[in-house]
Design a protein around this motif. Structure first.
Motif, PDB file in Angstrom:
ATOM      1  N   LEU A   9      49.254  24.398  31.047  1.00  0.00           N
ATOM      2  CA  LEU A   9      47.862  23.937  31.092  1.00  0.00           C
ATOM      3  C   LEU A   9      47.247  24.170  32.461  1.00  0.00           C
ATOM      4  N   ASP A  10      48.001  23.902  33.515  1.00  0.00           N
ATOM      5  CA  ASP A  10      47.500  24.144  34.876  1.00  0.00           C
ATOM      6  C   ASP A  10      47.150  25.614  35.061  1.00  0.00           C
TER       7      ASP A  10
ATOM      8  N   GLU B  73      43.935  26.431  33.047  1.00  0.00           N
ATOM      9  CA  GLU B  73      42.745  25.830  33.660  1.00  0.00           C
ATOM     10  C   GLU B  73      42.358  26.523  34.958  1.00  0.00           C
TER      11      GLU B  73
ATOM     12  N   ASP C  78      44.836  32.395  26.691  1.00  0.00           N
ATOM     13  CA  ASP C  78      44.020  31.942  27.808  1.00  0.00           C
ATOM     14  C   ASP C  78      43.371  30.624  27.395  1.00  0.00           C
ATOM     15  N   ALA C  79      42.451  30.141  28.184  1.00  0.00           N
ATOM     16  CA  ALA C  79      41.869  28.826  27.908  1.00  0.00           C
ATOM     17  C   ALA C  79      41.047  28.805  26.627  1.00  0.00           C
ATOM     18  N   ASP C  80      40.611  29.983  26.154  1.00  0.00           N
ATOM     19  CA  ASP C  80      39.748  30.043  24.975  1.00  0.00           C
ATOM     20  C   ASP C  80      40.493  30.312  23.675  1.00  0.00           C
TER      21      ASP C  80
ATOM     22  N   LEU D 189      44.432  22.019  23.155  1.00  0.00           N
ATOM     23  CA  LEU D 189      43.235  22.826  23.372  1.00  0.00           C
ATOM     24  C   LEU D 189      42.352  22.883  22.123  1.00  0.00           C
TER      25      LEU D 189
ATOM     26  N   ARG E  49      39.688  20.077  21.869  1.00  0.00           N
ATOM     27  CA  ARG E  49      38.609  19.963  22.860  1.00  0.00           C
ATOM     28  C   ARG E  49      37.249  20.257  22.255  1.00  0.00           C
TER      29      ARG E  49
END
Length: 226
Positions: A131-132, A135, A148-150, A223, A226
């Motif tokens: 997660l780090d 982000e 990735d984050a998406d 994720l 969210r």
């Protein structure tokens, strides 16, 4: 049987009776927080696993004399620890007769719960660092998959699943069907990790190739909400 310091309690008697073993045939004892190789007694923690591969093999056999078919589901794992040491183990479910109405025997349910326990412990230890990384705008790889984050990219990077659109990745295995000829039954094969979206889009990959797929599922839970 004593409990190694700091590893908690032995995992479920049903698994102890199935004699979990390393790929080389040596027995291994599984505990809440790690494993112990019986031959040297050295404990290792699930929290120290850096790479985790897992699948389910379906091995089909038949008694030619009586025409009775049976199959066994084997849970196969390979773990690499932070010091570079790799260890692997297999836990077999109890043999099930093809066509039996009792496909979900209580003993096998308990064995699967142990497999889930190991997956969850390893994932919980891996996910914070992942997660780090996400982000911070970086990527995380799971063998042929990239996140990735998406969202999640499948091999080749030509197709992607947004976390919000992705259903929970799950393990699928082909079980033999008594209503079709035995020549059509699946032989030993790797289970598949299935990625699905609500629109019907779907990707399947050999589960053994997807490194740390337990952490991938845990990331999806974080994720996707969210």
């Amino acid at each position: 049987m004593g409990t190694p310091t700091g590893l908690g309690e032995p995992l479920i008697e049903a698994v102890l009776r199935r004699l979990p073993r390393l790929l080389g045939g040596r027995p291994v004892q599984l505990y809440e927080e790690g494993l112990v190789l019986v031959s040297d007694g050295r404990p290792r923690r699930w929290a120290d696993v850096t790479h985790w591969r897992s699948t389910m093999d379906v091995t089909v056999g038949q008694d030619e004399r009586h025409g009775i078919g049976w199959y066994v589901c084997g849970h196969r794992h390979r773990l690499r620890f932070a010091d570079g040491v790799e260890q692997a183990f297999i836990v077999d479910e109890w043999q099930i007769q093809v066509g039996s109405a009792d496909r979900d025997r209580p003993e096998n349910q308990r064995i699967r719960s142990v497999v889930e326990h190991v997956r969850q412990w390893v994932a919980d230890a891996q996910v914070p660092a992942m997660l780090d990384r996400l982000e911070a705008g970086r990527q995380v790889t799971f063998g042929p998959l990239t996140a990735d984050a998406d969202g999640l990219f499948v091999p080749g990077g030509l197709s992607a699943y947004r976390w919000a659109d992705l259903r929970e990745p799950r393990l699928d295995a082909d079980l033999p069907d008594w209503s079709v000829p035995s020549s059509w039954w699946p032989k030993r094969r790797d289970a598949r990790l299935s990625l699905r979206c609500g629109d019907g889009h779907r990707t399947e990959l050999p589960a053994w190739e997807v490194v740390n797929w337990g952490a991938l599922v845990a990331l999806w839970k974080r994720l996707g909400a969210r």
